[in-house]
Design an enzyme around this catalytic site. Sequence first.
Site, short mmCIF file in Angstrom:
data_model
loop_
_atom_site.label_atom_id
_atom_site.label_comp_id
_atom_site.label_asym_id
_atom_site.label_seq_id
_atom_site.Cartn_x
_atom_site.Cartn_y
_atom_site.Cartn_z
N GLU A 216 8.95 -3.60 -8.07
CA GLU A 216 10.22 -3.39 -7.37
C GLU A 216 9.97 -3.88 -5.94
O GLU A 216 9.32 -3.19 -5.16
CB GLU A 216 10.57 -1.90 -7.44
CG GLU A 216 12.06 -1.67 -7.38
CD GLU A 216 12.50 -1.31 -6.00
OE1 GLU A 216 12.76 -2.26 -5.22
OE2 GLU A 216 12.59 -0.11 -5.70
N LYS B 188 -1.42 5.82 -5.54
CA LYS B 188 -1.88 5.66 -4.16
C LYS B 188 -0.62 5.55 -3.28
O LYS B 188 0.10 4.55 -3.33
CB LYS B 188 -2.73 4.40 -3.98
CG LYS B 188 -3.31 4.34 -2.57
CD LYS B 188 -3.45 2.96 -2.00
CE LYS B 188 -2.19 2.38 -1.45
NZ LYS B 188 -1.68 3.00 -0.22
N1 LIG Z 1 11.00 -2.69 -1.77
C1 LIG Z 1 10.79 -1.68 -0.94
O1 LIG Z 1 11.26 -0.58 -1.13
C2 LIG Z 1 9.88 -1.89 0.23
C3 LIG Z 1 9.11 -0.83 0.66
C4 LIG Z 1 8.26 -1.01 1.74
C5 LIG Z 1 8.25 -2.24 2.38
N2 LIG Z 1 9.04 -3.25 1.94
C6 LIG Z 1 9.06 -4.57 2.66
O2 LIG Z 1 7.77 -4.90 3.08
C7 LIG Z 1 7.75 -5.08 4.49
C8 LIG Z 1 6.42 -4.64 5.05
O3 LIG Z 1 6.24 -3.24 4.82
P1 LIG Z 1 4.81 -2.72 4.39
O4 LIG Z 1 3.77 -3.48 5.15
O5 LIG Z 1 4.73 -1.26 4.46
O6 LIG Z 1 4.84 -3.11 2.83
P2 LIG Z 1 3.64 -3.25 1.84
O7 LIG Z 1 4.10 -3.95 0.64
O8 LIG Z 1 2.47 -3.82 2.58
O9 LIG Z 1 3.27 -1.72 1.51
C9 LIG Z 1 3.75 -1.00 0.41
C10 LIG Z 1 2.56 -0.36 -0.32
O10 LIG Z 1 1.68 -1.41 -0.71
C11 LIG Z 1 0.34 -1.09 -0.32
N3 LIG Z 1 -0.39 -2.34 -0.08
C12 LIG Z 1 -0.43 -3.08 1.04
N4 LIG Z 1 -1.22 -4.16 0.86
C13 LIG Z 1 -1.69 -4.10 -0.41
C14 LIG Z 1 -2.55 -4.92 -1.21
N5 LIG Z 1 -3.09 -6.04 -0.72
N6 LIG Z 1 -2.80 -4.54 -2.47
C15 LIG Z 1 -2.26 -3.42 -2.98
N7 LIG Z 1 -1.45 -2.60 -2.27
C16 LIG Z 1 -1.16 -2.94 -1.02
C17 LIG Z 1 0.53 -0.23 0.91
O11 LIG Z 1 -0.64 0.54 1.12
C18 LIG Z 1 1.73 0.60 0.51
O12 LIG Z 1 1.31 1.66 -0.30
C19 LIG Z 1 8.94 -4.29 5.00
O13 LIG Z 1 9.38 -4.72 6.25
C20 LIG Z 1 9.92 -4.54 3.91
O14 LIG Z 1 10.50 -5.81 4.11
C21 LIG Z 1 9.84 -3.11 0.87
N1 LIG Z 2 16.49 2.32 -1.86
C1 LIG Z 2 16.02 2.33 -3.16
C2 LIG Z 2 14.58 2.37 -3.26
C3 LIG Z 2 13.90 1.27 -2.50
O1 LIG Z 2 13.94 1.19 -1.29
C4 LIG Z 2 16.74 3.39 -3.95
O2 LIG Z 2 17.89 3.59 -3.58
O3 LIG Z 2 16.23 3.96 -4.90
#
Ligand SMILES: NC(=O)c1ccc[n+]([C@@H]2O[C@H](COP(=O)([O-])OP(=O)(O)OC[C@H]3O[C@@H](n4cnc5c(N)ncnc54)[C@H](O)[C@@H]3O)[C@@H](O)[C@H]2O)c1
Ligand SMILES: N[C@@H](CC=O)C(=O)O
Length: 462
Positions: A231, A156
Amino acid sequence: MTVIQVKNPATGERIGEVKVNTKEEINEAILRGHESFKTWSNVNAHERSKLLKKWSDLIQNNKEDIARVMTLESGKPIKESLGEVDYATSYIDWYAEEAKRLYGRTIPANTESKRIVITRKPVGLVAAITPWNFPAAMMTRKAAPALAAGCTFIVKPAEDTPLTTIRLIELAHEAGIPENVVQCVNGYGSEVGKLFTDSKYIRKITFTGSTPVGKLLIKNSADTVKHVSMELGGHAPVIVAKDADLDLAVDQTIASKFRNAGQTCICANRLLVHESIADEFSEKLAAKVSELKVGNGLNEDTQVGPVINEKGFNKIVSQVEDATAKGAEVICGNEYNADAEKGFFFVYPTVLKNVNLDMNIMQEETFGPVLPITTFETLEEAVDIANGTPYGLASYFFTNDYRTGVYLNENLEFGIVGWNDGAPSAAHVPFGGVKESGIGREGGIEGIEPYLETKYLSIGNL
Ligand SMILES: NC(=O)c1ccc[n+]([C@@H]2O[C@H](COP(=O)([O-])OP(=O)(O)OC[C@H]3O[C@@H](n4cnc5c(N)ncnc54)[C@H](O)[C@@H]3O)[C@@H](O)[C@H]2O)c1
Ligand SMILES: N[C@@H](CC=O)C(=O)O
């Protein structure tokens, strides 16, 4: 029919839409994934490897189109999107090879009448939930090891960026990977997430995204005792020691911080600079940062695109406001070009100094092009600050003194450490965090382990 509108974060214009799959459709997809596991897990490893290679080739043949779609839906500069297509296929290429190296072993028995054989088996159907910041690579670095191991896979993608993923899955089918073996469903995170975690057919959840969502997925996976790979968020410190090569430190910090407008989990998030070089370093950094070109990612010369959406924008602005209200000094940036009605949000690269640990920006992930600078006197103090958050994904330090380097490496509580290196990501290395930044590793020989079970056979009565 409910649809998700996909918009260009650089303009707010609608660029497409995807159907939200119903609960019934998603459960049927899960069942198909489960049933196809029986056949896919028996396809020999060399054949799975060939199919993965074909998938990678097809993605490369469509590289420009995929990169354009990625820039349109994520806002990232086109050069970075082209780079991400290469990064995405590098995972497929790596695991196409690893598929052929899933060795077992034998163990000498403690009696002449027994033989002991250990084999590696795929865990079963894997469900992935991926983020918008790397719509191609975060999917392939999950799908490729899963398929290589003999698992079936269902993803997803993030609501903001589903189009890149949909195209990559179409190409997987074109390559000959059966439709039920690799599938994509669309919908809202909380709804699809619950269907995934509740399903007894899904044996593993792999997720990249925020720490709160990761924790929820771990909790919800407990009832069916699923494998989990997480991650999650990061809050990467960059330590610049007094003997560092300042030009190298400036360039690598910029490369780390401003890639994808600061929206990567391993982005430099806080700069800790030795007090004796802080002024010189800050000036050099601000001078280069203020030259970065901000704009629509489709323009060839853009270096920093928009941030993904209003929620992300508001989080960035609130951190800057909190820091300046508490005494931080803006030495570059703190300018915005945003229109909530039209739906675009640009943040100009910003550097803050005189930052302290009471400011939110020093405690929380920013996910935007803002860099706070604080100073330190001793290495012990730098390490305490660096380790003083719940996050433990990436950390960086710059020094030419080997004793300082060894000390910092041994004391930083992070899964990834860059020594004079701001770009440590690659398909052949184990990427992942400690503490609340995650569980498990992606990439390298470690990255296929989470898709495998160990099976032990004891043959007796010989
Ligand atoms: N580690 C990373 O690479 C990464 C990536 C995106 C966001 N983030 C962090 O998260 C913050 C918020 O971004 P966001 O709102 O897009 O992140 P998020 O964690 O909400 O979204 C990432 C994924 O999780 C899904 N998701 C959201 N709520 C969910 C739930 N309850 N159950 C299952 N899946 C769910 C979303 O649809 C999306 O596919 C960002 O500001 C950043 O700090 C980190
Ligand atoms: N930036 C990461 C992925 C997560 O944001 C990467 O370099 O693979």
